[in-house]
Design an enzyme around this catalytic site. Structure first.
Site, mmCIF file in Angstrom:
data_model
loop_
_atom_site.group_PDB
_atom_site.id
_atom_site.type_symbol
_atom_site.label_atom_id
_atom_site.label_comp_id
_atom_site.label_asym_id
_atom_site.label_seq_id
_atom_site.Cartn_x
_atom_site.Cartn_y
_atom_site.Cartn_z
ATOM 1 N N ASP A 190 0.782 -1.165 0.123
ATOM 2 C CA ASP A 190 -0.048 -0.133 0.134
ATOM 3 C C ASP A 190 0.871 1.282 0.020
ATOM 4 O O ASP A 190 1.880 1.253 0.430
ATOM 5 C CB ASP A 190 -1.091 -0.063 1.149
ATOM 6 C CG ASP A 190 -0.166 0.059 2.537
ATOM 7 O OD1 ASP A 190 0.886 -0.538 2.703
ATOM 8 O OD2 ASP A 190 -0.547 0.987 3.473
ATOM 9 N N GLU A 191 0.210 2.353 -0.600
ATOM 10 C CA GLU A 191 0.699 3.546 -0.582
ATOM 11 C C GLU A 191 2.265 3.784 -0.403
ATOM 12 O O GLU A 191 2.943 4.536 -0.192
ATOM 13 C CB GLU A 191 0.738 4.334 1.040
ATOM 14 C CG GLU A 191 -1.017 4.392 1.321
ATOM 15 C CD GLU A 191 -1.016 4.559 2.877
ATOM 16 O OE1 GLU A 191 -2.009 5.566 3.188
ATOM 17 O OE2 GLU A 191 -0.275 3.937 3.853
ATOM 18 N N ALA A 192 2.806 3.130 -1.895
ATOM 19 C CA ALA A 192 4.062 3.089 -2.417
ATOM 20 C C ALA A 192 4.087 4.327 -3.420
ATOM 21 O O ALA A 192 4.728 4.114 -4.432
ATOM 22 C CB ALA A 192 4.487 1.791 -3.150
#
Length: 469
Positions: free
Chosen positions: A279-281
């Site tokens: 997530d949220e890379a």
């Protein structure tokens, strides 16, 4: 249920089997009242049970150990005090869970919690008939599991937490103690090592593995709102911002690191799942992100485990990967399509809609704890007002592995904070995961929550270890 039949003395055998989730004082059974009959039966769905109590005593039949324990917990929840004794009503219950995966994520990376606290959380979720503890073991703020193959993770990457609070790290023995306690409560532990983002702490131990932070306007806005400063290479990060860190994807040293970490984690973990994050890379180029998620999920499969990844990995993760959806009850952007991609690739989905079951969201505007980014405060009514089979268009009941609430710990610093944020909204997630939509009723649910809260207060017990569903 037949309310005209006599009340039955609460049997000691049930207290032993239920693990004491309700911690009820039980008087000795009289000689003419039998102990509960507890027996395994064949047939039926996993974790199902049948409960009968009448003037002759109590019988609980389960298809497996989990079913017997669920039946015992139900009986414990039905018990009430009559004078000096605890009694249960005469009932006939046939029950089974709707979904096989019913869990809670506990983030021990933003703030660290010791083995004793984690075990009490396990007791709490088991009392709600949840059966999965998802441990978020790594993030920008700290690494929380010692690795024999990578000792500097514990030595250099585990000492920090949000706000400058103390960090910490589980030894292999600590982790085994958590696993053993979970197994005794019929709970499976799913460990998560997040990547390629949420990896700033890795760079404290092995700086050659990490790219330079990508400081975006979103990172600056988070720092302005919450403090903590901007991320600096080689310096522990104690703020709340996300999306700035990334591993050096494709570097042979990173591949060797992933082999070591996931190989050791899989060997330590008896359960069937390993979570790889994803997530949220935001600090990772899309093509590098796709290469990382394909590679790490294939690596986990080769290790004999089923990989789980956050929904952003849909369409790039290895076939058969389980996707975990953390979007809203009304999906936005491409979150729904990402989730559908897991199903098309032979996987299933775990549903964790942030504006319903992210328990780190404020329950109301006046709460001293929690955040509000998931559509503002999340009330108990919001937590209850959704159904897994209709949440995402194109994903039906058979495509859903289960439901998982999440307690991220940006603002959660103590065990008391955990207790405050778990209840009562965890009850909503537990009921949605267990009960078919047509059998759910918000008024009945609210009344039961009020009764449970009142009994917990009367018993003087701590909600994190004593509440039931």
């Amino acid at each position: 249920m037949n309310g005209d039949l006599p009340l039955v003395p609460f049997p000691r055998a049930v207290r032993r089997l239920s693990g004491g989730p309700a911690r009820l004082p039980v008087t000795a059974s009289s000689p003419d009242v039998p102990e509960a009959v507890l027996r395994r039966v064949s047939g039926g769905r996993p974790e199902s049970y049948r409960l009968r109590s009448d003037a002759r005593g109590v019988t609980i039949e389960g298809v497996d150990a989990a079913g017997l324990a669920h039946g015992a917990r139900t009986l414990a929840q039905l018990a009430r005090r009559e004078g000096e004794e605890w009694v249960v009503p005469a009932v006939e219950i046939d029950d089974a869970p709707r979904f096989s995966h019913r869990g809670l994520l506990l983030d021990v990376a933003r703030h660290f919690f010791g083995v004793d606290v984690v075990c009490r959380v396990i007791d709490a979720i088991a009392a709600c008939k949840l059966n999965v503890l998802h441990l978020h073991l790594s993030d920008d703020q700290g690494w929380r599991l010692a690795m024999t193959s990578r000792p500097d993770l514990a030595a250099r990457a585990s000492g920090s937490a949000i706000g400058g609070d103390p960090g910490g790290c589980y030894t292999a023995e600590d982790y085994r103690a958590i696993l053993a306690h979970a197994a005794s409560r019929q709970v499976t532990v799913v460990p998560e090592i997040d990547g390629p983002g949420h990896t700033h702490a890795v760079g404290l131990a092995y700086p050659e593995l990490l790219a330079e932070p990508v400081v975006t306007d979103e990172v600056r806005a988070a720092v302005d709102a919450y403090g903590g400063g901007l991320p600096v290479t080689g310096v522990p990060y104690t703020g709340l911002a996300v999306g700035f860190s990334s591993l050096r994807i494709g570097d042979p040293a990173v591949e060797a690191f992933l082999d070591d970490v996931f190989g050791e984690l899989a060997a330590l973990t008896p359960g069937p799942y390993v979570h790889v994050g994803g997530d949220e890379a935001l600090g990772t180029r899309p093509e590098a992100y796709a290469a990382y998620l394909r590679g790490v999920t294939e690596r986990v499969r080769r290790l004999g485990k089923t990989p789980i990844a956050w929904h952003e990995a849909g369409g790039v993760a290895a076939p058969g990967t389980v996707g975990q959806y953390w979007g809203f009850r009304t999906p936005i952007d491409d979150a729904g399509e990402r989730a559908r991609a897991f199903v098309r690739a032979g996987g299933r989905v775990i549903l964790s809609p942030a504006d319903a079951v992210y328990l780190d969201m404020k329950p109301d505007a006046d709460s001293r704890l929690g955040l509000v980014w998931a559509n503002g405060p999340t009330s108990l009514a919001d937590a209850y007002d959704w159904d897994p089979a209709t949440l995402i268009e194109g994903i039906g009941e058979a495509d859903v592995l289960g439901v998982e609430a999440a307690l991220w710990t940006e603002t959660i610093r103590t065990e008391g904070d955990i207790e405050q944020m778990l209840w009562p909204r965890l009850y909503a997630a537990a009921e949605i995961a267990w009960t078919p939509a047509e059998e759910r009723d918000v008024r009945g649910f609210t009344a039961r929550v009020e009764a449970l809260s009142a009994r917990s207060a009367t018993a003087g017990g701590r909600a994190v270890s004593e509440a039931g569903s």
